[in-house]
Write an enzyme that holds these catalytic residues in place. Sequence first.
Site, mmCIF file in Angstrom:
data_model
loop_
_atom_site.group_PDB
_atom_site.id
_atom_site.type_symbol
_atom_site.label_atom_id
_atom_site.label_comp_id
_atom_site.label_asym_id
_atom_site.label_seq_id
_atom_site.Cartn_x
_atom_site.Cartn_y
_atom_site.Cartn_z
ATOM 1 N N LYS A 104 0.834 -1.206 0.176
ATOM 2 C CA LYS A 104 0.032 -0.107 -0.032
ATOM 3 C C LYS A 104 0.918 1.259 0.021
ATOM 4 O O LYS A 104 1.514 1.711 1.119
ATOM 5 C CB LYS A 104 -0.652 -0.158 1.298
ATOM 6 C CG LYS A 104 -2.316 0.765 1.116
ATOM 7 C CD LYS A 104 -2.132 2.118 0.897
ATOM 8 C CE LYS A 104 -1.979 2.975 1.905
ATOM 9 N NZ LYS A 104 -1.610 4.315 1.535
ATOM 10 N N GLU A 164 9.475 1.577 10.908
ATOM 11 C CA GLU A 164 10.810 2.864 10.523
ATOM 12 C C GLU A 164 10.191 3.849 10.524
ATOM 13 O O GLU A 164 9.487 4.284 9.540
ATOM 14 C CB GLU A 164 11.528 2.353 8.964
ATOM 15 C CG GLU A 164 12.378 1.275 9.205
ATOM 16 C CD GLU A 164 13.147 0.830 7.983
ATOM 17 O OE1 GLU A 164 13.708 -0.166 7.783
ATOM 18 O OE2 GLU A 164 13.015 1.659 6.968
ATOM 19 N N CYS A 215 14.265 10.676 6.403
ATOM 20 C CA CYS A 215 13.833 10.224 7.830
ATOM 21 C C CYS A 215 15.459 10.368 8.645
ATOM 22 O O CYS A 215 15.479 10.711 9.896
ATOM 23 C CB CYS A 215 13.625 8.819 8.050
ATOM 24 S SG CYS A 215 14.665 7.640 6.916
ATOM 25 N N GLU A 230 9.631 16.799 14.353
ATOM 26 C CA GLU A 230 10.240 16.559 12.733
ATOM 27 C C GLU A 230 9.520 17.317 12.109
ATOM 28 O O GLU A 230 8.239 17.376 11.860
ATOM 29 C CB GLU A 230 9.920 15.073 12.563
ATOM 30 C CG GLU A 230 10.516 14.546 11.450
ATOM 31 C CD GLU A 230 10.225 13.237 10.770
ATOM 32 O OE1 GLU A 230 9.017 12.903 10.995
ATOM 33 O OE2 GLU A 230 11.185 12.435 10.323
HETATM 34 P P1 NAD Z 1 2.626 8.635 7.232
HETATM 35 O O1 NAD Z 1 2.855 7.810 8.222
HETATM 36 O O2 NAD Z 1 1.404 9.902 7.351
HETATM 37 O O3 NAD Z 1 2.037 7.529 6.091
HETATM 38 C C1 NAD Z 1 2.815 6.464 5.697
HETATM 39 C C2 NAD Z 1 1.907 5.492 5.099
HETATM 40 O O4 NAD Z 1 1.033 4.774 6.114
HETATM 41 C C3 NAD Z 1 1.195 5.903 3.811
HETATM 42 O O5 NAD Z 1 1.053 4.791 2.793
HETATM 43 C C4 NAD Z 1 -0.327 6.179 4.605
HETATM 44 O O6 NAD Z 1 -1.331 5.914 3.942
HETATM 45 C C5 NAD Z 1 -0.265 5.048 5.761
HETATM 46 N N1 NAD Z 1 -1.274 5.204 6.614
HETATM 47 C C6 NAD Z 1 -1.532 6.033 7.242
HETATM 48 N N2 NAD Z 1 -2.382 5.730 8.450
HETATM 49 C C7 NAD Z 1 -2.721 4.537 8.480
HETATM 50 C C8 NAD Z 1 -3.244 3.669 9.216
HETATM 51 N N3 NAD Z 1 -4.277 4.056 10.135
HETATM 52 N N4 NAD Z 1 -3.247 2.264 8.775
HETATM 53 C C9 NAD Z 1 -2.287 1.689 7.879
HETATM 54 N N5 NAD Z 1 -1.882 2.523 7.057
HETATM 55 C C10 NAD Z 1 -1.901 4.089 7.133
HETATM 56 O O7 NAD Z 1 4.115 9.069 6.926
HETATM 57 P P2 NAD Z 1 4.346 10.047 5.568
HETATM 58 O O8 NAD Z 1 3.902 11.445 6.001
HETATM 59 O O9 NAD Z 1 3.832 9.468 4.366
HETATM 60 O O10 NAD Z 1 5.841 10.029 5.562
HETATM 61 C C11 NAD Z 1 6.714 10.641 6.428
HETATM 62 C C12 NAD Z 1 7.067 10.007 7.502
HETATM 63 O O11 NAD Z 1 7.878 8.684 7.232
HETATM 64 C C13 NAD Z 1 8.403 10.858 8.437
HETATM 65 O O12 NAD Z 1 7.779 10.701 9.789
HETATM 66 C C14 NAD Z 1 9.393 10.344 8.118
HETATM 67 O O13 NAD Z 1 10.547 10.201 9.178
HETATM 68 C C15 NAD Z 1 9.030 8.683 7.948
HETATM 69 N N6 NAD Z 1 10.175 8.059 7.355
HETATM 70 C C16 NAD Z 1 10.991 7.118 8.063
HETATM 71 C C17 NAD Z 1 11.805 6.430 7.326
HETATM 72 C C18 NAD Z 1 12.722 5.332 8.087
HETATM 73 O O14 NAD Z 1 13.379 4.594 7.483
HETATM 74 N N7 NAD Z 1 12.748 5.651 9.401
HETATM 75 C C19 NAD Z 1 12.257 6.244 6.259
HETATM 76 C C20 NAD Z 1 11.387 7.476 5.267
HETATM 77 C C21 NAD Z 1 10.205 8.229 6.159
#
Ligand code: NAD
Length: 507
Positions: free
Chosen positions: A192, A267, A301, A400
């Site tokens: 997804k 992550e 990240c 962040e």
């Molecule tokens: P997000 O958590 O808003 O969304 C990530 C994914 O989760 C999307 O596909 C979204 O549709 C899905 N999602 C949202 N709510 C959900 C739920 N209730 N159940 C299941 N899936 C759900 O994150 P974002 O804004 O897309 O990405 C940015 C974040 O990702 C930042 O915090 C960044 O640090 C983190 N990130 C971490 C790493 C790492 O390796 N630690 C790498 C890249 C990004």
Amino acid sequence: MTTELDRNLAKAEDYLARFRGGVLGHFIDGGPTPGQGTDTFENRSPVDDTALNRVAAGTAADVDAAARAAKAAFPAWRDLPGGERRAVLHRVADLIEARAEEIALVECLDTGQPLRFMSKAAVRGAENFRFFADKAPEATAGLSMPAGQHLNYSIRQPMGPVGVITPWNTPFMLSTWKIAPALAAGCTVVHKPAEWSPLTAMLLAEIMTEAGVPAGAVNLVNGLGETAGRALTEHPDIRAVAFVGESRTGSMIMRQGSETLKRVHFELGGKNPVVVFDDANLDRAVDAVVFMIYSLNGERCTSSSRLLVQAGIHDEFVARVAARVRNIRVGHPLDPATEVGPLVHRAHFDKVCGYFDLARQEGATVMVGGAAADAVPGGHYVQPTLFTGAGNAMRIAQEEIFGPVLTVIPFADEAEALALANDVRYGLAAYAWTSDLGRALRLGRDLEAGMVWVNSENNRHLPTPFGGMKASGIGRDGGDYSFDFYMETKNVCLALGGHSIPRLGVA
Ligand code: NAD
């Protein structure tokens, strides 16, 4: 005169034509499908906020179809000899390389990431597949543990169908980082992708299928987190969820998955410190500090978003950083000169701009930037920004921001640097600059982060563990660590035949 930007735009438009104006569906059981629902949502360009395409908002029924396909495909994929899985995954890498330009250009226009970084997205994705392809033949290997009258041996077996949920910042690379080890382990996948940058996930699904990943072994369901994502985390046939995204989404997924006892790998976010001591090689430190927050739009990240500088060099070092930040070129992501492109979405742009106001309210100094930029009308551009005079308790030092925004905090000595670095809820990455070997070793031990880089920017080596402590994650990826997540470790105990067995009920 035709510029490089014009040429890139023309090529990108050719690649985007198939998406423009249409509805991006799903990819289930070996082929594209519009899905069972009728709801769609809009995917807009970060470059100028115009509509790119619409996206099918996957339903629980779509997720169910994908999970069933993954379940049906699992036994055959699991039982395929590792060497054959290796060959298929190398073909995936070949095809990624063959479509590298398409992947890069589509990714840039979908995410706003500059081409200078995204031109390597496909290469990194292919590397992920090659690395885990080569590990596939030994994925099931375990240990032999003789114990007196018994021989114990362990084996690893793939978990089954797994869910992969990815964010919008570098979607193609991150998807390969999760899907390649899952497939190498013998798992099947339902992916997804993020709603703000869904395009290259479809390219990856096509590539994997063309390379010979069997129907159902990889499935893609587009949609919103709260519906499609949620359904995936709650589906009883999905054994584990690998999630990359925000920390609070991780909490939700843990709750959603609790009923079906999902194994989770998270992550999550970061507020990573880079600590610069007065004995460091400051020329190299300036390069790394600037690179690690202003590359990839700061939507990264592992970005070092908190700069801790020793008091004696603070003013000089910050002045050098500021001079660089003022020079950073903000522009169209397909312009090869661009160093910072537009932020992914209007909502994220508003969030980042909100921190410009907050910094002023909190009493920090906005030394560089601190406002929107007008590189392309309508686009989500912000000026690369430097906050100084900040305290570690301020929200600009704790939260962040996920944009090209760096917060500087001075420190007096090693003890204070360590205390400030660790005084945050996150613990993903930390960077330290010093020429004192003992101090480097102490910081490597004491910094509360899953990954510490000393005298280096984030330099990845695929066998090493990748992941975060505290609110930054659960579990590690990379090398064999990925297989620990996607596989069950089973112990088998064989008696040599001579040990005495307690005898009950003997007359
Ligand atoms: P997000 O958590 O808003 O969304 C990530 C994914 O989760 C999307 O596909 C979204 O549709 C899905 N999602 C949202 N709510 C959900 C739920 N209730 N159940 C299941 N899936 C759900 O994150 P974002 O804004 O897309 O990405 C940015 C974040 O990702 C930042 O915090 C960044 O640090 C983190 N990130 C971490 C790493 C790492 O390796 N630690 C790498 C890249 C990004």
